[in-house]
Every structure is written in structure tokens, then in C-alpha cells.
Design a protein around this motif. Structure first.
Motif, mmCIF file in Angstrom:
data_model
loop_
_atom_site.group_PDB
_atom_site.id
_atom_site.type_symbol
_atom_site.label_atom_id
_atom_site.label_comp_id
_atom_site.label_asym_id
_atom_site.label_seq_id
_atom_site.Cartn_x
_atom_site.Cartn_y
_atom_site.Cartn_z
ATOM 1 N N TYR A 155 1.253 -1.271 0.272
ATOM 2 C CA TYR A 155 0.655 -0.039 -0.067
ATOM 3 C C TYR A 155 1.290 1.605 -0.235
ATOM 4 O O TYR A 155 1.977 1.130 0.384
ATOM 5 N N GLY A 156 -0.053 2.172 0.077
ATOM 6 C CA GLY A 156 1.003 4.236 -0.152
ATOM 7 C C GLY A 156 1.077 4.443 -1.603
ATOM 8 O O GLY A 156 -0.338 4.340 -1.923
ATOM 9 N N ILE A 157 1.056 5.175 -1.811
ATOM 10 C CA ILE A 157 1.166 6.075 -3.448
ATOM 11 C C ILE A 157 1.822 5.369 -4.013
ATOM 12 O O ILE A 157 2.130 5.048 -4.444
ATOM 13 N N LEU A 158 0.082 6.200 -5.078
ATOM 14 C CA LEU A 158 0.311 5.461 -6.422
ATOM 15 C C LEU A 158 0.186 6.212 -7.235
ATOM 16 O O LEU A 158 -0.160 6.985 -7.558
ATOM 17 N N GLN A 159 1.545 5.558 -8.063
ATOM 18 C CA GLN A 159 1.432 7.168 -9.210
ATOM 19 C C GLN A 159 3.008 6.443 -10.785
ATOM 20 O O GLN A 159 3.272 5.338 -10.258
ATOM 21 N N ALA A 160 1.848 7.188 -11.218
ATOM 22 C CA ALA A 160 3.065 6.120 -13.211
ATOM 23 C C ALA A 160 4.032 7.039 -13.041
ATOM 24 O O ALA A 160 3.921 8.888 -12.832
ATOM 25 N N LEU A 161 5.285 6.443 -12.792
ATOM 26 C CA LEU A 161 6.600 6.861 -13.729
ATOM 27 C C LEU A 161 7.876 6.478 -14.540
ATOM 28 O O LEU A 161 7.450 5.347 -14.432
ATOM 29 N N PRO A 162 8.376 7.627 -15.304
ATOM 30 C CA PRO A 162 9.507 7.256 -15.849
ATOM 31 C C PRO A 162 10.392 6.385 -15.391
ATOM 32 O O PRO A 162 11.092 6.130 -14.464
ATOM 33 N N ILE A 163 10.371 5.298 -15.836
ATOM 34 C CA ILE A 163 11.440 4.361 -16.271
ATOM 35 C C ILE A 163 13.430 4.553 -16.346
ATOM 36 O O ILE A 163 13.910 4.756 -15.097
ATOM 37 N N SER A 164 13.177 5.293 -17.598
ATOM 38 C CA SER A 164 14.566 5.292 -18.423
ATOM 39 C C SER A 164 13.698 6.406 -18.936
ATOM 40 O O SER A 164 13.008 6.841 -19.887
ATOM 41 N N PHE A 165 15.213 7.347 -19.613
ATOM 42 C CA PHE A 165 15.268 8.721 -20.511
ATOM 43 C C PHE A 165 16.015 8.017 -21.885
ATOM 44 O O PHE A 165 17.061 7.454 -21.538
ATOM 45 N N LYS A 172 13.753 11.895 -24.022
ATOM 46 C CA LYS A 172 12.427 11.488 -24.343
ATOM 47 C C LYS A 172 12.171 10.826 -23.433
ATOM 48 O O LYS A 172 13.216 9.506 -23.007
ATOM 49 N N THR A 173 11.081 10.790 -22.687
ATOM 50 C CA THR A 173 10.844 9.352 -21.716
ATOM 51 C C THR A 173 10.378 7.747 -22.863
ATOM 52 O O THR A 173 9.923 8.094 -23.569
ATOM 53 N N LEU A 174 11.446 6.802 -22.104
ATOM 54 C CA LEU A 174 11.312 5.532 -22.374
ATOM 55 C C LEU A 174 10.208 4.708 -22.185
ATOM 56 O O LEU A 174 9.686 3.993 -22.897
ATOM 57 N N GLU A 175 9.662 5.189 -20.668
ATOM 58 C CA GLU A 175 9.089 3.769 -20.717
ATOM 59 C C GLU A 175 8.701 4.484 -19.458
ATOM 60 O O GLU A 175 9.230 4.463 -18.482
#
Length: 205
Positions: A155-165, A172-175
Motif C-alpha cells: 500500500y502507499g502512493i500510487l504513481q505513474a513514473l518514467p523508468i528511463s529516458f 524523451k521518456t522511453l517507458e
């Protein structure tokens, strides 16, 4: 399985929410994977991609507070002006970073670039490097890290985040993927890697 366990400490750290562009700037409670790969790239002096290493970490800090920061707003039609915003940051961060490539030790002993835990002002230092053996174990304390969305019991904060650039300009965001940001420990019933010395579970990416 053997890993390098690297103790990294700093005075401050701050990890930006991608969706916050202006106004109050909160910090994520743990670093995103893109920050970890950026840190490893700075250490080696070359781009580290997610497929290059298996990594995991435990991230702690003493407290969280807010600072006032002067920024410069550049506007083509109305002219430039300064503004003051509130920025949240973490105090005395401490991270145990796990790396499966034991040969990476030579880069850790003499980093190519300075180490940062967030922004350019968040300088960090390597305090210790050890080779440890991690075994898989169930019913362990897991947390203070970033976990895949849907991890059982997390549980905790749910956040969409980039994995690599990308390394081009502009970058540019790769994923990007959704993650659970675990700012505390919970008992993880399934099997994961376990550090016996710290008595903690380690999620390896």
C-alpha cells in the motif's frame, strides 16, 4: 545470489512528481527507478539501461520539510519575472542500493561524475561497499522502496513514473509504468530476496 550492497548518504534529496509543473512542489517519498539508473550512469560515466543490471534498494530519511525557492519565469510577451515557490525535500537521506554485477565495484570506488539523490543541489556520497549474499525468503518485512503496481499486500502512493529516458536532447521518456511508493515496511507473504544482515526483504528489478 551475490550482490553489491552500497550505502549512499546525503544531506537532502527531492524527487519531483511528474505532474507538478508549477506551484507547490512536493517530493516523492522514495526515488523512482529513473533516478537510480541516472545515479548508476553518473557513477560509471556511461548510460545504464534497465536491462544492464539487476537492482534493488531501501531508502530512508530522517524528516521531511519545506523550503522557499526563488524561480525565474520566462515569458516572451510580458517579460521575465521572479517568483517564490514552496519546495518539499527530505532531510538526511540514506539508501542501501543492491547491484547484481560485482564488477561494478570498480566504478563505485571511483565515480566518474558527482552523485545526486534528486536535484543538482542534492549531493550524495558513497559511505560503504559490501558484497552480500541474498537468499529468497517468504514472510519478510518489505518496504521503503518502489514496488510494481499490484504487489500483494503493498500500500502507499500510487504513481505513474518514467523508468528511463533517452540520451538525446531534448530527452524523451522511453517507458512509464504505475508503481506503489512504499514509505514504510509491511509483511510480504510471498517470496522475495532477503538481506539477513538488515533483516529486510529486497525487491529486485
Amino acid at each position: 545470489m551475490k550482490f553489491l550492497r552500497v550505502l549512499i548518504e546525503g544531506w537532502t534529496s527531492s524527487f519531483r512528481y511528474p505532474s507538478f509543473i508549477s506551484g507547490f512542489q512536493p517530493t516523492l517519498p522514495v526515488p523512482p527507478l529513473s533516478t537510480i539508473y541516472g545515479l548508476l550512469s553518473a557513477i560509471k560515466g556511461d548510460i545504464i539501461k534497465p536491462d544492464d543490471l539487476k537492482i534493488g534498494y531501501i531508502f530512508n530519511y530522517e524528516s521531511k520539510t519545506i523550503d522557499l525557492e526563488q524561480i525565474y519565469e520566462i515569458k516572451a510577451l510580458t517579460g521575465n519575472k521572479t517568483n517564490v515557490i514552496k519546495r518539499e525535500f527530505l532531510v538526511n537521506p540514506k539508501m542501501y542500493l543492491y547491484i547484481n554485477d560485482l564488477d561494478f565495484k570498480k566504478y563505485l570506488e571511483s565515480p566518474y561524475y558527482q552523485l545526486l539523490l534528486g536535484r543538482s543541489s542534492d549531493l550524495a556520497m558513497i559511505k560503504d561497499i559490501k558484497t552480500v549474499k541474498l537468499e529468497k525468503k517468504s514472510n519478510v518485512l518489505l518496504g521503503k522502496t518502489i514496488l510494481p503496481f499490484g504487489t500483494k499486500g503493498a500500500y502507499g502512493i500510487l504513481q505513474a513514473l518514467p523508468i528511463s529516458f533517452s540520451d538525446e536532447i531534448p530527452r524523451k521518456t522511453l517507458e512509464t509504468k504505475p508503481f506503489i511508493l512504499m514509505d514504510e515496511y509491511f509483511e510480504y507473504e510471498d517470496e522475495c530476496y532477503y538481506d539477513k544482515q538488515l533483516d529486510k526483504g529486497i525487491w529486485i528489478w
